[in-house]
Design a protein around this motif. Sequence first.
Motif, mmCIF file in Angstrom:
data_model
loop_
_atom_site.group_PDB
_atom_site.id
_atom_site.type_symbol
_atom_site.label_atom_id
_atom_site.label_comp_id
_atom_site.label_asym_id
_atom_site.label_seq_id
_atom_site.Cartn_x
_atom_site.Cartn_y
_atom_site.Cartn_z
ATOM 1 N N UNK A 95 0.799 -1.233 0.000
ATOM 2 C CA UNK A 95 0.000 0.000 0.000
ATOM 3 C C UNK A 95 0.834 1.287 0.000
ATOM 4 N N UNK A 96 1.834 1.445 0.887
ATOM 5 C CA UNK A 96 2.602 2.701 0.866
ATOM 6 C C UNK A 96 3.319 2.923 -0.456
ATOM 7 N N UNK A 97 3.835 1.837 -1.048
ATOM 8 C CA UNK A 97 4.563 1.956 -2.311
ATOM 9 C C UNK A 97 3.618 2.206 -3.475
ATOM 10 N N UNK A 113 2.280 18.533 -8.118
ATOM 11 C CA UNK A 113 2.450 17.631 -6.993
ATOM 12 C C UNK A 113 1.134 17.456 -6.247
ATOM 13 N N UNK A 114 0.939 16.251 -5.728
ATOM 14 C CA UNK A 114 -0.241 15.998 -4.893
ATOM 15 C C UNK A 114 -0.080 16.726 -3.567
ATOM 16 N N UNK A 115 1.118 16.666 -3.009
ATOM 17 C CA UNK A 115 1.439 17.390 -1.785
ATOM 18 C C UNK A 115 2.948 17.576 -1.723
ATOM 19 N N UNK A 116 3.403 18.306 -0.748
ATOM 20 C CA UNK A 116 4.840 18.590 -0.605
ATOM 21 C C UNK A 116 5.454 17.819 0.552
ATOM 22 N N UNK A 117 4.836 16.726 0.927
ATOM 23 C CA UNK A 117 5.333 15.928 2.051
ATOM 24 C C UNK A 117 6.693 15.323 1.721
ATOM 25 N N UNK A 118 7.553 15.266 2.728
ATOM 26 C CA UNK A 118 8.834 14.609 2.583
ATOM 27 C C UNK A 118 8.744 13.158 3.019
ATOM 28 N N UNK A 125 2.341 8.678 7.337
ATOM 29 C CA UNK A 125 1.073 8.410 6.650
ATOM 30 C C UNK A 125 0.810 6.916 6.463
ATOM 31 N N UNK A 126 1.815 6.089 6.722
ATOM 32 C CA UNK A 126 1.681 4.645 6.496
ATOM 33 C C UNK A 126 0.516 4.047 7.284
ATOM 34 N N UNK A 127 0.349 4.358 8.598
ATOM 35 C CA UNK A 127 -0.797 3.787 9.327
ATOM 36 C C UNK A 127 -2.135 4.135 8.688
ATOM 37 N N UNK A 128 -2.265 5.369 8.177
ATOM 38 C CA UNK A 128 -3.515 5.743 7.518
ATOM 39 C C UNK A 128 -3.726 4.923 6.256
ATOM 40 N N UNK A 177 -6.202 4.376 -4.834
ATOM 41 C CA UNK A 177 -4.940 4.944 -4.354
ATOM 42 C C UNK A 177 -4.888 6.453 -4.560
ATOM 43 N N UNK A 178 -5.352 6.927 -5.717
ATOM 44 C CA UNK A 178 -5.317 8.363 -5.973
ATOM 45 C C UNK A 178 -6.337 9.092 -5.116
ATOM 46 N N UNK A 179 -7.523 8.501 -4.946
ATOM 47 C CA UNK A 179 -8.509 9.088 -4.042
ATOM 48 C C UNK A 179 -7.918 9.230 -2.641
ATOM 49 N N UNK A 180 -7.254 8.189 -2.188
ATOM 50 C CA UNK A 180 -6.680 8.192 -0.844
ATOM 51 C C UNK A 180 -5.560 9.224 -0.725
#
Length: 242
Positions: A95-97, A113-118, A125-128, A177-180
């Motif tokens: 899932x994370x990959x 970009x979807x977001x600017x997260x590093x 975000x993995x648990x979510x 995946x994109x919705x999430x």
Amino acid sequence: MQLIQGMEYFFSGFKLISQKGLKRFVLIPLVINILLFGSSLFFLFGWLSDSFSYINTMLPEWLSWLEWLMWPIAVLTILFSYGMLFTVITNFIAAPFNGLLSEKVELHLTGQKVNDDGLADLLKDVPRMLGREWTKLCYYLPRAIGFFILLWILPVIGQVLWVLFSCWMYAVQYEDYTFDNHKISFREMKNDLQQKQTLSYGFGLAVLILTAIPIINLIVMPVAVCGGTRLWVENYRSKYRE
């Protein structure tokens, strides 16, 4: 026709996985799928071979031909039923990959970009992401059990409904995946897909067919993630940019 268009979205994933800048994000989901799907099928078919050999020793000689009848039935059942269950389970690990791959495909298609997260934010975000996979599993299992029981009660109708259900679940699995990534709830995602059901069924049907083909089924996961992301970009993205 939306059914054909949905299938075309899936097949477009084959081109996307070879694009420069995306290949390295395809590699991890691909390796995970090859190792888990390949090794599990190897042991499963080994178990079937031993089981059929044992059954054959219990049958009178004049019924030994039944082994040749049982093999194709068992193989078809495994390819269409086990493939769906395995996909849901495997995606817990991947899932994370897969989410990261979907994010990079969207960047490739839109330039944004979807977001600017590093990396640290991605790890947080993995648990979510895993929670989202658990939601999918809870959605899948009771329905799968119900349709499986129906297979034994009304074989022909049950088989048709099982195929339709599998197509729907493949669409839910890989379009999500994109919705999430955009933090869109599972309920809202389902509502969106239901608005264009034929498109989703076409996408899921292509996944179902390719999953049943040995060797090719090993690369279905990243291809479906890429194709599902393109489907989202061209059909749902504008709704969430208003």
